[in-house]
Design a protein around this motif. Structure first.
Motif, mmCIF file in Angstrom:
data_model
loop_
_atom_site.group_PDB
_atom_site.id
_atom_site.type_symbol
_atom_site.label_atom_id
_atom_site.label_comp_id
_atom_site.label_asym_id
_atom_site.label_seq_id
_atom_site.Cartn_x
_atom_site.Cartn_y
_atom_site.Cartn_z
ATOM 1 N N UNK A 58 0.813 -1.223 0.000
ATOM 2 C CA UNK A 58 0.000 0.000 0.000
ATOM 3 C C UNK A 58 0.845 1.272 0.000
ATOM 4 N N UNK A 59 2.152 1.130 -0.048
ATOM 5 C CA UNK A 59 3.029 2.303 -0.062
ATOM 6 C C UNK A 59 2.755 3.130 -1.315
ATOM 7 N N UNK A 60 2.675 4.474 -1.211
ATOM 8 C CA UNK A 60 2.347 5.314 -2.376
ATOM 9 C C UNK A 60 3.269 5.101 -3.566
ATOM 10 N N UNK A 61 4.548 4.822 -3.328
ATOM 11 C CA UNK A 61 5.483 4.624 -4.434
ATOM 12 C C UNK A 61 5.385 3.224 -5.029
ATOM 13 N N UNK A 62 4.659 2.343 -4.346
ATOM 14 C CA UNK A 62 4.458 0.976 -4.843
ATOM 15 C C UNK A 62 3.093 0.839 -5.514
ATOM 16 N N UNK A 63 2.054 1.349 -4.849
ATOM 17 C CA UNK A 63 0.693 1.247 -5.397
ATOM 18 C C UNK A 63 0.426 2.290 -6.471
ATOM 19 N N UNK A 64 1.250 3.334 -6.520
ATOM 20 C CA UNK A 64 1.105 4.382 -7.532
ATOM 21 C C UNK A 64 2.423 4.625 -8.230
ATOM 22 N N UNK A 65 2.441 5.591 -9.183
ATOM 23 C CA UNK A 65 3.679 5.894 -9.912
ATOM 24 C C UNK A 65 4.816 6.174 -8.934
ATOM 25 N N UNK A 66 5.981 5.630 -9.192
ATOM 26 C CA UNK A 66 6.441 4.874 -10.379
ATOM 27 C C UNK A 66 6.256 3.361 -10.252
ATOM 28 N N UNK A 67 5.375 2.898 -9.330
ATOM 29 C CA UNK A 67 5.048 1.476 -9.177
ATOM 30 C C UNK A 67 6.303 0.633 -8.915
ATOM 31 N N UNK A 68 7.017 1.020 -7.893
ATOM 32 C CA UNK A 68 8.248 0.309 -7.551
ATOM 33 C C UNK A 68 7.942 -1.090 -7.038
ATOM 34 N N UNK A 69 8.815 -2.030 -7.399
ATOM 35 C CA UNK A 69 8.647 -3.405 -6.930
ATOM 36 C C UNK A 69 9.903 -3.917 -6.217
ATOM 37 N N UNK A 70 11.029 -3.762 -6.865
ATOM 38 C CA UNK A 70 12.256 -4.306 -6.270
ATOM 39 C C UNK A 70 12.995 -3.217 -5.491
ATOM 40 N N UNK A 71 13.454 -3.598 -4.307
ATOM 41 C CA UNK A 71 14.259 -2.681 -3.485
ATOM 42 C C UNK A 71 15.282 -3.499 -2.707
ATOM 43 N N UNK A 72 16.534 -3.051 -2.738
ATOM 44 C CA UNK A 72 17.584 -3.634 -1.896
ATOM 45 C C UNK A 72 18.410 -2.483 -1.333
#
Length: 399
Positions: A102-116
């Protein structure tokens, strides 16, 4: 690795204050940029960031693939790396992570998926920020990938530690430069303060050479007594200088901490009362002053000398009144003369103003300024009905 995997490592480290490093808001530096470019290359991600935590924001020291230079901490994925008890935090697909979906950067632009992200930890075990790689495509990583990210984080910390050492070195160099300037002023002060008793002894000796045979024995003994007392005062001053320990800060230490008012009065009379038309009166509500004697006596000597040389009227008896009042934490001293006063009648609050308004650049007040800083004392110049005056406020030392 599975989505949301955290590589556990005990991490009880506090967040650090970056202000002393003077690194925030600095321009791009190639050494940091090379690390972010390498991180993106190794992980094949379009985004990599070196971020530093500053209050409630993450400021980006170096970045690849984004334009923004900072993010509020609550909107950043790096906050998880900063808060977790781990050195590395990895999310392979944030859209499937129950905590980040539900994070804004995940559920909305830029739709981030991978993070390390790997935490930046200094030698004092403070969290300074993170180095992270980000993608809008899900990715799998292995332990070798994580190891590479940790190595890169150590390289960033090395750069920050080097910056810290360089800053400390600059501060030490500045201290050395200040010390050299202090020693230059100290040498000037010492030469200036040695001159007065020497001049007195030379004057008296010359007078005795030229007129000694014409004087009564009692008068000869009086002049010889002045030579003896000036020599003794000079030797005491030299001994004080030799006993003083000058540290890197320029502070004069280990000198005497108690001064007899009677001794001060005798010293002033011996220095200035032999041949000159000078009358020095000392009035105090105490018998002993507890303070740093060496700087104090040099301030008094210079102020009295300047008053005699530059303030008093020609061919008249110079009357110097020194009054001393004792308080719990300080002494207040008024040095007043019957001289010509200052050009302006308003109160003067610095030695610079004193030089300007007295019309003389050779009052020796650079010397006074040096000793004032050593004594942590304050000074004020003023006019009174019959001449000029100086108010000196000196810290009192508890015996």
């Amino acid at each position: 690795m599975k989505a949301g995997l955290i590589l556990e490592s005990p991490f009880p480290y506090p967040e650090s204050n970056l202000e002393p490093l003077d690194i925030l808001e600095t321009t791009a530096e190639n050494e940091y940029d090379e690390i972010t470019r390498l991180a993106s290359k190794l992980f094949g991600t379009p985004i990599s960031i070196i971020s530093l935590i500053d209050g409630r924001r993450l400021w980006f020291k170096s970045k690849v693939g984004i334009r923004v230079t900072e993010l509020p901490l609550e909107y950043s994925l790096c906050k998880t790396t900063m808060k977790t008890k781990s050195r590395v935090f990895v999310v392979c697909d944030a859209s499937k992570d129950e905590n980040l979906a539900s994070h804004p950067l995940v559920s909305g632009p830029p739709y981030l998926k991978f993070y390390a992200g790997a935490a930046l930890i200094d030698k004092e075990k403070n969290k300074l920020g993170t180095i992270c790689v980000i993608d809008n495509q899900a990715r799998e990583v292995n332990y070798e990938d994580v190891k590479c990210l940790q190595i890169l984080s150590k390289k960033v910390v090395e750069l920050i530690e080097r910056r810290k050492k360089e800053k400390l070195l600059k501060e030490e160099l500045r201290k050395v430069e200040n010390f050299a300037k202090t020693m230059e002023r100290f040498a000037l002060s010492t030469a200036h303060d040695l001159r007065s008793p020497l001049q007195n002894m030379i004057s008296i000796s010359q007078f005795l050479v030229n007129n000694g045979v014409k004087l009564e024995p009692e008068k000869q003994m009086e002049f010889l007594s002045h030579i003896y007392l000036n020599s003794k005062n000079l030797l005491e001053y030299i001994n004080d200088l030799l006993d003083a320990n000058t540290g890197i800060s320029g502070g004069i230490k280990n000198e005497s901490k108690a001064l007899s008012i009677l001794k001060l009065e005798h010293q002033l009379h011996n220095l200035y009362g032999a041949f000159q038309k000078v009358q020095i009166k000392v009035k105090a509500d105490i018998e002993i002053m507890h303070l740093r004697v060496l700087p104090f006596t040099q301030i008094i000597n210079n102020l009295v000398s300047n008053s005699i040389k530059h303030s008093c009227k020609k061919n008249e008896l110079s009357v110097i009144n020194l009054s001393i009042k004792s308080f719990t934490d300080k002494y207040e001293l008024h040095i007043e003369d019957n001289g010509i006063g200052f050009k302006n009648t308003h109160k003067l609050n610095s030695t610079t103003d004193y030089e300007i308004n007295s019309g003389s650049k050779k009052l020796g007040l650079r010397i006074v300024n040096f000793w004032l800083s050593e004594l942590n004392a304050n000074i004020e110049f003023y006019n009174h009905r019959n001449g000029s005056g100086v108010l000196l406020v000196v810290p009192r030392i508890v015996p």
